[in-house]
Design a protein around this motif. Structure first.
Motif, PDB file in Angstrom:
ATOM      1  N   ASP A 385     -22.789 -37.674 -19.104  1.00  0.00           N
ATOM      2  CA  ASP A 385     -21.940 -38.827 -19.388  1.00  0.00           C
ATOM      3  C   ASP A 385     -20.502 -38.405 -19.654  1.00  0.00           C
ATOM      4  O   ASP A 385     -19.553 -39.055 -19.198  1.00  0.00           O
ATOM      5  N   GLU A 386     -20.339 -37.298 -20.379  1.00  0.00           N
ATOM      6  CA  GLU A 386     -18.997 -36.807 -20.680  1.00  0.00           C
ATOM      7  C   GLU A 386     -18.282 -36.342 -19.421  1.00  0.00           C
ATOM      8  O   GLU A 386     -17.095 -36.620 -19.215  1.00  0.00           O
ATOM      9  N   ARG A 388     -18.988 -37.285 -16.303  1.00  0.00           N
ATOM     10  CA  ARG A 388     -18.746 -38.449 -15.450  1.00  0.00           C
ATOM     11  C   ARG A 388     -17.500 -39.206 -15.915  1.00  0.00           C
ATOM     12  O   ARG A 388     -16.683 -39.648 -15.098  1.00  0.00           O
ATOM     13  N   HIS A 389     -17.342 -39.337 -17.224  1.00  0.00           N
ATOM     14  CA  HIS A 389     -16.155 -40.010 -17.770  1.00  0.00           C
ATOM     15  C   HIS A 389     -14.884 -39.228 -17.431  1.00  0.00           C
ATOM     16  O   HIS A 389     -13.846 -39.806 -17.086  1.00  0.00           O
ATOM     17  N   ILE A 392     -13.922 -39.697 -13.767  1.00  0.00           N
ATOM     18  CA  ILE A 392     -13.376 -41.026 -13.479  1.00  0.00           C
ATOM     19  C   ILE A 392     -12.006 -41.216 -14.115  1.00  0.00           C
ATOM     20  O   ILE A 392     -11.053 -41.663 -13.458  1.00  0.00           O
ATOM     21  N   GLU A 393     -11.876 -40.850 -15.396  1.00  0.00           N
ATOM     22  CA  GLU A 393     -10.642 -41.104 -16.115  1.00  0.00           C
ATOM     23  C   GLU A 393      -9.566 -40.053 -15.829  1.00  0.00           C
ATOM     24  O   GLU A 393      -8.399 -40.396 -15.647  1.00  0.00           O
ATOM     25  N   THR A 394      -9.939 -38.780 -15.807  1.00  0.00           N
ATOM     26  CA  THR A 394      -8.956 -37.708 -15.627  1.00  0.00           C
ATOM     27  C   THR A 394      -8.697 -37.394 -14.164  1.00  0.00           C
ATOM     28  O   THR A 394      -7.549 -37.239 -13.748  1.00  0.00           O
ATOM     29  N   PRO A 399     -16.708 -44.363  -9.553  1.00  0.00           N
ATOM     30  CA  PRO A 399     -18.026 -44.053 -10.124  1.00  0.00           C
ATOM     31  C   PRO A 399     -18.995 -43.465  -9.107  1.00  0.00           C
ATOM     32  O   PRO A 399     -19.771 -42.556  -9.428  1.00  0.00           O
TER      33      PRO A 399
END
Length: 564
Positions: A385-386, A388-389, A392-394, A399
């Motif tokens: 989860d970390e 994947r985040h 997507i964000e950095t 997704p």
């Protein structure tokens, strides 16, 4: 030194055997008169000579001596190899560097290196003349001291190989008395004999003493030069313009890397990070910007990466000074952090030419143990989860793309960090397949391929096309959202009208409803049920037309039976 405003031909000729530079501490300011062109040229050549000293890093002493000799024999540096040229270029470049704290420190270190190699290369007569001229050592020991010196040195276990060269006869002229404060390192290394307040130093070790003295004097000279620069900025700003031009000369990027396109620096590093950094460096850069601090492992990893990308020491120092001083202050930064940056660039300590860390070393290295650490490979230590985040964000992946990167990471069991990073590169660079999924990767290789990709003419055309398509899609999306908002407004107005009519009178219908629709005054159904029935009556986009005036519209009958 006097500077003429008129342009004239340079008076600094190539060095001859007679006119070649001498060993000097540059104690006396030159009194020559030079033109503005000569002033700039001499300062510029000195700056380029300093930059060539980077070629010495990571070499053995013998290799360094040969490289330094080759640099001095380069024809472009002939004007500053003369007595006058050497003195003038030293003072001009010292004045140019005085205003900038980091440039001043680098100047001092470089000049000490130059003196060290020149003293080593000098003849015995030249060394003796320099010692006598500057009077740094006491007079030679007398005869009584001569008879005792060998036994004393052996008793102190001084590790000096020259003792065996003379047997029982110690050459009086090869040993000098020096204040012990000038050679603490030699004493610590047992290369000098401490006798009271003086140290007995062999000739071949005097260079270490002179290096210490020269560094101290140059550091004091830089303060004087900085004050002079301030005065010149008010009285003769034209001179300052030439001095600024000398230090503005672009540095040469690392020879190990060929970077296409723009050069990375402190002002554009954010754009480079967003476009061309691998995930590990993007996360470190983002943490630096947000927390204004990096732990040791993160600092080393990021500084070596920036060095490999071609970012100069001054730019890297400005980046870290701007961020770290927000949390630790200027004093602590200069005392604890600035040295580490210069060390990583090979300008302090053992002056090694450190290379950027490879993916393998970061994957196998220690993982972050606290939340304020961000070093290492994120593919190796992040949970699903970390990670994947972060993708997507950095890294700005979708997704679906993030899921595909993670699938590559865990495919077949274990973690395949380098193939996962290659897939991320693929998505971030329009399907470019520059990386072999099975080959080892390097963060610097990722950066170079990314810059080459963005600098390719065909890629630029494709990017312009994609940007145009994105703008068109964005405009179409905004139009659609505006249309939906307008329809939602009309729907809300209709519902409000129905609510007002239902609460005011149950015997009469709103004018917007068909006349054949009747509501029984004795109905026990809730108003919400009535509204739901009306919604079912008028589907979709036909609501506005179906709920119009009675003229030309067919009646719709709905009977609501009352419960007993």
């Amino acid at each position: 030194m006097q500077v003429l405003r008129s342009k004239q031909q340079s008076s600094y000729r190539p060095a001859s055997r007679v006119d070649k530079y001498e060993l000097s501490f540059y104690n006396v300011e030159p009194t020559d008169t030079v033109s503005l062109d000569d002033f700039y040229q001499l300062g510029f050549l000195r700056s380029q000579f300093h930059k060539r000293l980077l070629e010495l890093t990571g070499k053995t002493r013998e290799e360094q001596i040969n490289i330094f000799a080759a640099i001095e024999s380069d024809s472009q540096f002939r004007p500053i190899m003369t007595k006058r040229g050497d003195q003038a270029s030293h003072w001009i470049y010292k004045l140019a560097c005085a205003k900038n704290h980091e440039l001043a420190r680098t100047f001092v270190n470089s000049e000490v290196i130059i003196f060290s190699f020149r003293y080593t290369d000098a003849t015995l007569q030249q060394q003796t003349a320099f010692i006598n001229k500057n009077n740094f050592a006491y007079d030679d020991p007398d005869d009584s001291f001569k008879k005792k010196i060998k036994n004393w040195l052996q008793w102190q276990q001084v590790s000096d190989s020259t003792l065996s060269e003379y047997g029982n006869d110690v050459n009086l002229k090869d040993y000098f008395l020096v204040p012990w404060q000038r050679c603490p390192t030699l004493i610590q290394q047992r290369r000098a004999y401490l006798c009271g307040s003086v140290a007995v130093v062999h000739r071949k070790h005097l260079c270490r003493v002179f290096e210490t003295i020269m560094a101290e004097r140059l550091q004091k000279d830089m303060d004087t030069a900085a004050n002079l620069y301030e005065k010149l900025s008010k009285t003769d700003p034209r001179i300052c313009t030439y001095l600024e031009a000398i230090i503005r000369q672009p540095e040469v990027a690392s020879k190990d890397v060929s970077i296409a396109g723009a050069r990375i620096n402190n002002s554009n590093v954010d754009a480079f990070a967003a476009a061309s950094f691998p995930l590990c460096m993007m996360m470190i850069h983002r943490h630096l910007r947000r927390a204004h601090h990096l732990k040791y492992e993160g600092r080393v990893q990021y500084q070596l990466f920036l060095k490999g990308c071609g970012m100069g020491l001054e730019e890297t120092m400005a980046l870290f000074r701007g961020e770290l001083t927000q949390t630790v202050g200027d004093t602590k930064f200069e005392r604890e952090y600035a040295y580490g940056i210069r060390y990583n660039y090979g300008l302090e300590g053992k002056r090694a030419n450190f290379k950027p860390k490879s993916c393998r070393s970061m994957i196998s290295g220690p993982a972050p143990s606290t939340s304020d650490q961000c070093h290492g490979c994120p593919f190796a230590w992040m949970q699903k989860d970390e990670l994947r985040h972060a993708l997507i964000e950095t890294a700005s992946l979708t997704p679906k793309e993030a899921d595909e990167v993670y699938d590559t990471l865990v495919e077949g069991g274990g973690k395949k960090c380098e193939p996962a990073c290659a897939v991320m590169y693929y998505f971030r660079h329009g399907g470019d397949i520059s990386f072999n999924l099975q080959a080892p990767m390097n963060p610097l290789e990722y950066f170079v391929k990314s810059r080459n990709y963005y600098s390719d003419p065909e890629t630029l055309k494709q990017r312009e096309k994609e940007q145009k398509e994105r703008e068109e899609m964005k405009e179409a999306k905004e139009m659609k959202e505006m249309k939906e908002m307008k329809m939602e407004g009309e729907k809300g107005a209709l519902q409000s009208s129905v609510l007002d009519s239902a609460s005011g009178s149950s015997s009469s219908l709103p004018s917007s409803l068909p006349s054949s629709l009747s509501l029984s005054s004795s109905s026990s159904l809730s108003l919400a049920s009535q509204m739901m029935d009306i919604e079912d009556l008028v589907p979709g986009e036909e609501k506005a037309g179906a709920l119009g005036e009675d003229s030309g519209a067919k009646g719709v009958e709905m009977e609501i039976e009352s419960k007993p």
